[in-house]
Motif scaffolding. Structure first.
Motif, PDB file in Angstrom:
ATOM      1  N   UNK A 129       0.831  -1.200   0.000  1.00  0.00           N
ATOM      2  CA  UNK A 129       0.000   0.000   0.000  1.00  0.00           C
ATOM      3  C   UNK A 129       0.873   1.261   0.000  1.00  0.00           C
ATOM      4  N   UNK A 130       0.515   2.221  -0.826  1.00  0.00           N
ATOM      5  CA  UNK A 130       1.288   3.453  -0.899  1.00  0.00           C
ATOM      6  C   UNK A 130       1.222   4.252   0.396  1.00  0.00           C
ATOM      7  N   UNK A 134       7.829   1.686   4.998  1.00  0.00           N
ATOM      8  CA  UNK A 134       8.569   0.429   5.041  1.00  0.00           C
ATOM      9  C   UNK A 134       9.261   0.109   3.732  1.00  0.00           C
ATOM     10  N   UNK A 135      10.299  -0.698   3.823  1.00  0.00           N
ATOM     11  CA  UNK A 135      11.006  -1.143   2.637  1.00  0.00           C
ATOM     12  C   UNK A 135      10.200  -2.261   1.975  1.00  0.00           C
ATOM     13  N   UNK A 161       2.516  -3.555   8.947  1.00  0.00           N
ATOM     14  CA  UNK A 161       1.135  -3.167   9.224  1.00  0.00           C
ATOM     15  C   UNK A 161       0.277  -3.710   8.096  1.00  0.00           C
ATOM     16  N   UNK A 162      -0.756  -4.428   8.456  1.00  0.00           N
ATOM     17  CA  UNK A 162      -1.658  -5.002   7.453  1.00  0.00           C
ATOM     18  C   UNK A 162      -2.733  -3.992   7.081  1.00  0.00           C
ATOM     19  N   UNK A 163      -3.357  -4.162   5.925  1.00  0.00           N
ATOM     20  CA  UNK A 163      -4.499  -3.309   5.573  1.00  0.00           C
ATOM     21  C   UNK A 163      -5.628  -3.487   6.593  1.00  0.00           C
ATOM     22  N   UNK A 164      -6.409  -2.450   6.765  1.00  0.00           N
ATOM     23  CA  UNK A 164      -7.579  -2.546   7.649  1.00  0.00           C
ATOM     24  C   UNK A 164      -8.690  -3.259   6.892  1.00  0.00           C
ATOM     25  N   UNK A 165      -9.153  -4.359   7.449  1.00  0.00           N
ATOM     26  CA  UNK A 165     -10.163  -5.189   6.794  1.00  0.00           C
ATOM     27  C   UNK A 165     -11.346  -5.411   7.732  1.00  0.00           C
TER      28      UNK A 165
END
Length: 230
Positions: A129-130, A134-135, A161-165
Protein backbone atom coordinates in the motif's frame (compact mmCIF):
# COMPACT_ATOMS: atom_id res chain seq x y z
CA UNK A 1 -15.09 -1.96 30.56
CA UNK A 2 -12.57 -1.00 33.19
CA UNK A 3 -8.87 -1.26 32.45
CA UNK A 4 -8.67 -4.48 34.46
CA UNK A 5 -11.54 -5.95 32.47
CA UNK A 6 -9.99 -4.96 29.15
CA UNK A 7 -6.68 -6.53 30.14
CA UNK A 8 -8.44 -9.73 31.15
CA UNK A 9 -10.43 -9.80 27.90
CA UNK A 10 -7.32 -9.29 25.77
CA UNK A 11 -5.42 -11.92 27.73
CA UNK A 12 -8.15 -14.47 27.13
CA UNK A 13 -8.08 -13.77 23.40
CA UNK A 14 -4.30 -14.03 23.24
CA UNK A 15 -4.35 -17.33 25.11
CA UNK A 16 -7.01 -18.68 22.76
CA UNK A 17 -5.03 -17.63 19.67
CA UNK A 18 -1.91 -19.29 21.07
CA UNK A 19 -3.84 -22.47 21.78
CA UNK A 20 -5.30 -22.55 18.26
CA UNK A 21 -1.85 -22.19 16.72
CA UNK A 22 0.05 -24.48 19.09
CA UNK A 23 2.13 -21.68 20.56
CA UNK A 24 3.20 -20.89 24.10
CA UNK A 25 1.66 -17.81 25.69
CA UNK A 26 5.07 -16.49 26.74
CA UNK A 27 6.09 -16.19 23.08
CA UNK A 28 3.75 -13.22 22.62
CA UNK A 29 4.43 -9.78 24.10
CA UNK A 30 1.96 -6.92 24.29
CA UNK A 31 2.81 -3.29 23.60
CA UNK A 32 0.15 -1.01 25.08
CA UNK A 33 -0.28 1.81 22.58
CA UNK A 34 -0.95 4.85 24.72
CA UNK A 35 -0.62 7.55 22.08
CA UNK A 36 -4.24 8.68 22.47
CA UNK A 37 -4.47 8.64 26.26
CA UNK A 38 -3.18 10.90 28.99
CA UNK A 39 -0.12 10.57 31.17
CA UNK A 40 -2.35 9.49 34.07
CA UNK A 41 -3.99 6.80 31.95
CA UNK A 42 -0.53 5.58 30.93
CA UNK A 43 0.45 5.51 34.59
CA UNK A 44 -2.56 3.28 35.30
CA UNK A 45 -1.54 0.91 32.50
CA UNK A 46 1.93 0.56 34.04
CA UNK A 47 0.41 0.07 37.50
CA UNK A 48 -1.55 -2.90 36.15
CA UNK A 49 1.70 -4.63 35.29
CA UNK A 50 1.88 -3.88 31.57
CA UNK A 51 5.53 -3.05 31.02
CA UNK A 52 5.70 -2.16 27.34
CA UNK A 53 4.43 1.25 26.21
CA UNK A 54 4.07 2.27 22.55
CA UNK A 55 4.07 5.86 21.30
CA UNK A 56 4.52 7.44 17.89
CA UNK A 57 4.89 11.19 18.42
CA UNK A 58 7.96 12.46 20.30
CA UNK A 59 6.30 15.76 21.21
CA UNK A 60 3.56 13.85 23.05
CA UNK A 61 5.55 10.88 24.30
CA UNK A 62 8.58 12.56 25.81
CA UNK A 63 6.64 14.70 28.33
CA UNK A 64 4.84 11.49 29.37
CA UNK A 65 8.14 9.63 29.71
CA UNK A 66 9.54 12.43 31.86
CA UNK A 67 6.42 12.70 34.01
CA UNK A 68 6.49 8.95 34.62
CA UNK A 69 10.16 8.94 35.54
CA UNK A 70 11.06 6.60 32.71
CA UNK A 71 8.91 3.78 34.09
CA UNK A 72 8.33 0.87 31.76
CA UNK A 73 9.94 -0.10 28.48
CA UNK A 74 9.16 2.33 25.69
CA UNK A 75 8.63 1.42 22.04
CA UNK A 76 8.61 3.93 19.20
CA UNK A 77 6.03 2.53 16.79
CA UNK A 78 5.47 5.29 14.23
CA UNK A 79 7.39 6.88 11.38
CA UNK A 80 10.55 8.38 12.86
CA UNK A 81 12.03 11.50 11.31
CA UNK A 82 15.82 11.56 11.39
CA UNK A 83 15.76 14.98 13.07
CA UNK A 84 13.75 13.48 15.96
CA UNK A 85 16.22 10.67 16.66
CA UNK A 86 18.10 12.81 19.15
CA UNK A 87 14.90 13.13 21.17
CA UNK A 88 14.05 9.44 21.39
CA UNK A 89 17.49 7.87 21.86
CA UNK A 90 18.02 7.01 25.50
CA UNK A 91 14.28 6.95 26.20
CA UNK A 92 12.87 4.44 23.74
CA UNK A 93 14.52 1.03 24.00
CA UNK A 94 12.78 -0.29 20.89
CA UNK A 95 12.28 1.26 17.46
CA UNK A 96 9.66 -0.63 15.44
CA UNK A 97 9.94 1.53 12.33
CA UNK A 98 13.46 1.30 10.93
CA UNK A 99 12.67 1.87 7.26
CA UNK A 100 15.64 3.53 5.56
CA UNK A 101 19.42 3.61 5.66
CA UNK A 102 19.63 7.29 6.58
CA UNK A 103 17.59 6.59 9.72
CA UNK A 104 19.80 3.65 10.63
CA UNK A 105 22.91 5.81 10.33
CA UNK A 106 21.39 8.57 12.46
CA UNK A 107 20.32 6.07 15.11
CA UNK A 108 23.83 4.61 15.10
CA UNK A 109 25.46 8.04 15.44
CA UNK A 110 23.23 9.17 18.29
CA UNK A 111 23.38 5.85 20.14
CA UNK A 112 27.16 5.79 19.89
CA UNK A 113 27.38 9.32 21.28
CA UNK A 114 25.30 8.28 24.29
CA UNK A 115 27.05 4.95 24.73
CA UNK A 116 23.80 3.06 24.40
CA UNK A 117 22.23 0.49 22.08
CA UNK A 118 18.92 0.41 20.23
CA UNK A 119 16.81 -2.64 19.54
CA UNK A 120 15.12 -2.26 16.17
CA UNK A 121 12.61 -3.91 13.89
CA UNK A 122 13.01 -3.53 10.14
CA UNK A 123 9.69 -2.20 8.85
CA UNK A 124 8.54 -3.99 5.71
CA UNK A 125 5.64 -2.87 3.53
CA UNK A 126 4.34 -6.34 2.77
CA UNK A 127 0.93 -5.20 1.52
CA UNK A 128 2.41 -2.77 -0.99
CA UNK A 129 0.00 0.00 0.00
CA UNK A 130 1.29 3.45 -0.90
CA UNK A 131 0.00 4.80 2.41
CA UNK A 132 2.25 2.43 4.36
CA UNK A 133 5.88 3.06 5.30
CA UNK A 134 8.57 0.43 5.04
CA UNK A 135 11.01 -1.14 2.64
CA UNK A 136 9.86 -3.68 0.07
CA UNK A 137 10.35 -7.37 0.86
CA UNK A 138 12.81 -7.81 -2.00
CA UNK A 139 15.16 -5.15 -0.62
CA UNK A 140 15.25 -6.46 2.97
CA UNK A 141 18.35 -8.61 2.47
CA UNK A 142 20.34 -5.72 0.99
CA UNK A 143 19.25 -3.46 3.84
CA UNK A 144 20.50 -5.96 6.40
CA UNK A 145 23.81 -6.24 4.57
CA UNK A 146 24.20 -2.45 4.55
CA UNK A 147 23.56 -2.19 8.29
CA UNK A 148 25.37 -5.34 9.41
CA UNK A 149 28.43 -3.45 10.67
CA UNK A 150 26.56 -0.91 12.77
CA UNK A 151 27.59 -1.52 16.37
CA UNK A 152 24.81 0.20 18.29
CA UNK A 153 21.71 -1.03 16.45
CA UNK A 154 20.50 -4.55 17.09
CA UNK A 155 17.95 -5.56 14.48
CA UNK A 156 15.99 -8.38 16.08
CA UNK A 157 13.17 -8.89 13.62
CA UNK A 158 10.64 -7.44 11.23
CA UNK A 159 7.55 -5.24 11.56
CA UNK A 160 4.60 -4.70 9.28
CA UNK A 161 1.14 -3.17 9.22
CA UNK A 162 -1.66 -5.00 7.45
CA UNK A 163 -4.50 -3.31 5.57
CA UNK A 164 -7.58 -2.55 7.65
CA UNK A 165 -10.16 -5.19 6.79
CA UNK A 166 -13.72 -5.85 7.96
CA UNK A 167 -12.76 -9.51 8.06
CA UNK A 168 -9.49 -9.90 10.03
CA UNK A 169 -8.88 -13.20 8.26
CA UNK A 170 -8.04 -11.29 5.10
CA UNK A 171 -4.89 -9.98 6.78
CA UNK A 172 -3.49 -13.48 7.17
CA UNK A 173 -1.44 -13.51 3.91
CA UNK A 174 0.35 -10.31 4.97
CA UNK A 175 1.36 -11.71 8.34
CA UNK A 176 2.30 -15.06 6.85
CA UNK A 177 4.49 -13.36 4.26
CA UNK A 178 6.37 -11.44 6.96
CA UNK A 179 7.07 -14.66 8.84
CA UNK A 180 8.24 -16.36 5.67
CA UNK A 181 10.47 -13.38 4.85
CA UNK A 182 12.07 -13.54 8.30
CA UNK A 183 12.82 -17.22 7.78
CA UNK A 184 14.23 -16.57 4.31
CA UNK A 185 16.50 -13.83 5.65
CA UNK A 186 17.72 -16.07 8.45
CA UNK A 187 18.62 -18.73 5.89
CA UNK A 188 20.97 -16.18 4.28
CA UNK A 189 22.87 -15.72 7.60
CA UNK A 190 23.31 -11.98 7.03
CA UNK A 191 22.92 -10.93 10.65
CA UNK A 192 25.23 -12.00 13.46
CA UNK A 193 22.26 -13.53 15.25
CA UNK A 194 19.04 -14.88 13.74
CA UNK A 195 16.04 -12.58 13.47
CA UNK A 196 13.60 -13.90 16.06
CA UNK A 197 10.92 -11.23 16.41
CA UNK A 198 7.81 -10.30 14.43
CA UNK A 199 6.02 -7.08 15.38
CA UNK A 200 2.64 -7.38 13.70
CA UNK A 201 -1.00 -7.23 14.64
CA UNK A 202 -3.11 -4.47 16.15
CA UNK A 203 -6.50 -4.29 17.86
CA UNK A 204 -8.46 -5.44 14.82
CA UNK A 205 -6.27 -8.31 13.68
CA UNK A 206 -3.92 -9.34 16.49
CA UNK A 207 -5.35 -12.84 16.86
CA UNK A 208 -4.64 -13.66 13.22
CA UNK A 209 -1.16 -12.17 13.62
CA UNK A 210 -0.50 -14.40 16.62
CA UNK A 211 -1.67 -17.45 14.69
CA UNK A 212 0.86 -16.52 12.00
CA UNK A 213 3.77 -16.05 14.38
CA UNK A 214 3.65 -12.56 15.91
CA UNK A 215 5.91 -12.13 18.91
CA UNK A 216 4.84 -8.52 19.57
CA UNK A 217 1.31 -7.17 19.13
CA UNK A 218 0.52 -3.46 19.38
CA UNK A 219 -2.81 -2.82 21.09
CA UNK A 220 -4.38 0.60 21.56
CA UNK A 221 -8.03 1.35 22.31
CA UNK A 222 -8.94 -2.30 22.76
CA UNK A 223 -6.53 -2.49 25.67
CA UNK A 224 -6.04 0.99 27.11
CA UNK A 225 -9.40 2.52 26.19
CA UNK A 226 -10.10 5.99 24.91
CA UNK A 227 -9.11 9.20 26.57
CA UNK A 228 -8.22 12.81 26.09
CA UNK A 229 -4.56 13.73 25.98
CA UNK A 230 -3.54 15.97 28.85
Amino acid sequence: MSLKERIKHVEERIEAACERSGRKREEVHVVAVTKYVSTEATREVLAEGIEHIGENRPQIAIPKWEALGGQGTWHFIGHLQSKKVKDVIGKFQYIHSLDRLSLALELEKRAAALGTNVTAFLQVNVSGEESKQGITPDTAADFLRETAELKHIHIVGLMTMAPIEDDPGRTRPVFRRLRELRDQLNALSITAEPLTELSMGMSGDFEVAIEEGATWVRLGTLLVGKGELT
